[in-house]
Design an enzyme around this catalytic site. Structure first.
Site, PDB file in Angstrom:
ATOM      1  N   VAL A   1       1.818  28.237  20.022  1.00  0.00           N
ATOM      2  CA  VAL A   1       1.453  27.268  18.985  1.00  0.00           C
ATOM      3  C   VAL A   1       2.599  26.280  18.752  1.00  0.00           C
ATOM      4  O   VAL A   1       2.381  25.079  18.623  1.00  0.00           O
ATOM      5  CB  VAL A   1       1.038  27.975  17.675  1.00  0.00           C
ATOM      6  CG1 VAL A   1       0.753  26.963  16.572  1.00  0.00           C
ATOM      7  CG2 VAL A   1      -0.185  28.855  17.906  1.00  0.00           C
ATOM      8  N   CYS A   2       3.832  26.778  18.749  1.00  0.00           N
ATOM      9  CA  CYS A   2       4.992  25.898  18.547  1.00  0.00           C
ATOM     10  C   CYS A   2       5.117  24.892  19.690  1.00  0.00           C
ATOM     11  O   CYS A   2       5.430  23.722  19.471  1.00  0.00           O
ATOM     12  CB  CYS A   2       6.270  26.717  18.441  1.00  0.00           C
ATOM     13  SG  CYS A   2       6.303  27.850  17.040  1.00  0.00           S
ATOM     14  N   GLU A   3       4.881  25.369  20.899  1.00  0.00           N
ATOM     15  CA  GLU A   3       4.922  24.486  22.069  1.00  0.00           C
ATOM     16  C   GLU A   3       3.890  23.373  21.928  1.00  0.00           C
ATOM     17  O   GLU A   3       4.207  22.189  22.092  1.00  0.00           O
ATOM     18  CB  GLU A   3       4.662  25.291  23.339  1.00  0.00           C
ATOM     19  CG  GLU A   3       4.601  24.441  24.595  1.00  0.00           C
ATOM     20  CD  GLU A   3       4.327  25.258  25.849  1.00  0.00           C
ATOM     21  OE1 GLU A   3       3.716  24.689  26.774  1.00  0.00           O
ATOM     22  OE2 GLU A   3       4.709  26.444  25.912  1.00  0.00           O
TER      23      GLU A   3
END
Length: 168
Positions: free
Chosen positions: A62-64
């Site tokens: 999700v951060c990517e």
């Protein structure tokens, strides 16, 4: 130090440490580190609209996606600084940016002093990571939009954050 239990991580409650920022607040200063270990502060983007994308770690899915999405959006926004902040080491962030072609956003690390996390209330006490969220700050350093996600593994509301930026 202020503590709040307003979010979960994989369904388990976690504690956010630091002062919660709210719309209308003067943006608190903070010091993060760039990939060359030099300091990054709001002074580096003075006079610009700032979208701060807060992620726990660029090494997660999700951060990517969040970092790639805002990097892409940055190319279409004039006079807007897109800043991604995590507690990853600056060297890992630099590798990630090189691998993923992150060139339009500034990616900085809060690992050393957790200055951003504490000053903006994003620090997860249990993990020493940042809660996912977004902060939009206008050219005069007033907070115009804030989102602390209620579940760390969920995406933030990209559209609302971008609407806030475009309205400035």
């Amino acid at each position: 130090m202020e503590k709040r239990s307003v979010t979960t991580f994989a369904g388990n409650p976690v504690t956010l440490v630091g002062k919660e920022v709210k719309v209308g607040d003067k943006a608190p200063d903070f010091v993060c580190l760039k990939s060359d270990l030099s300091p990054f502060t709001l002074e580096d983007v003075k006079g610009k609209i700032k979208l701060i994308s807060v992620v726990p770690s660029v090494d997660t899915g999700v951060c990517e996606l969040q970092t790639i999405r805002f990097n892409k959006e940055a190319s279409a926004l004039d006079d807007v600084a897109i800043i991604t902040i995590s507690c990853d080491l600056p060297f890992a962030q630099a590798r990630f940016c090189g691998d993923k072609g992150i060139e339009n956003a500034v990616v900085v690390s809060d690992y050393k002093d957790t200055s951003f996390g504490l000053n903006y209330g994003f620090l997860i006490d249990e993990f020493r990571l940042l809660n996912r969220g977004i902060v939009v700050i206008d050219k005069d350093d007033t907070v115009k939009y804030v989102e602390y996600v209620s579940e760390v593994t969920n995406h933030p509301d990209y559209d609302k954050a971008l609407e806030a930026v475009k309205s400035l």
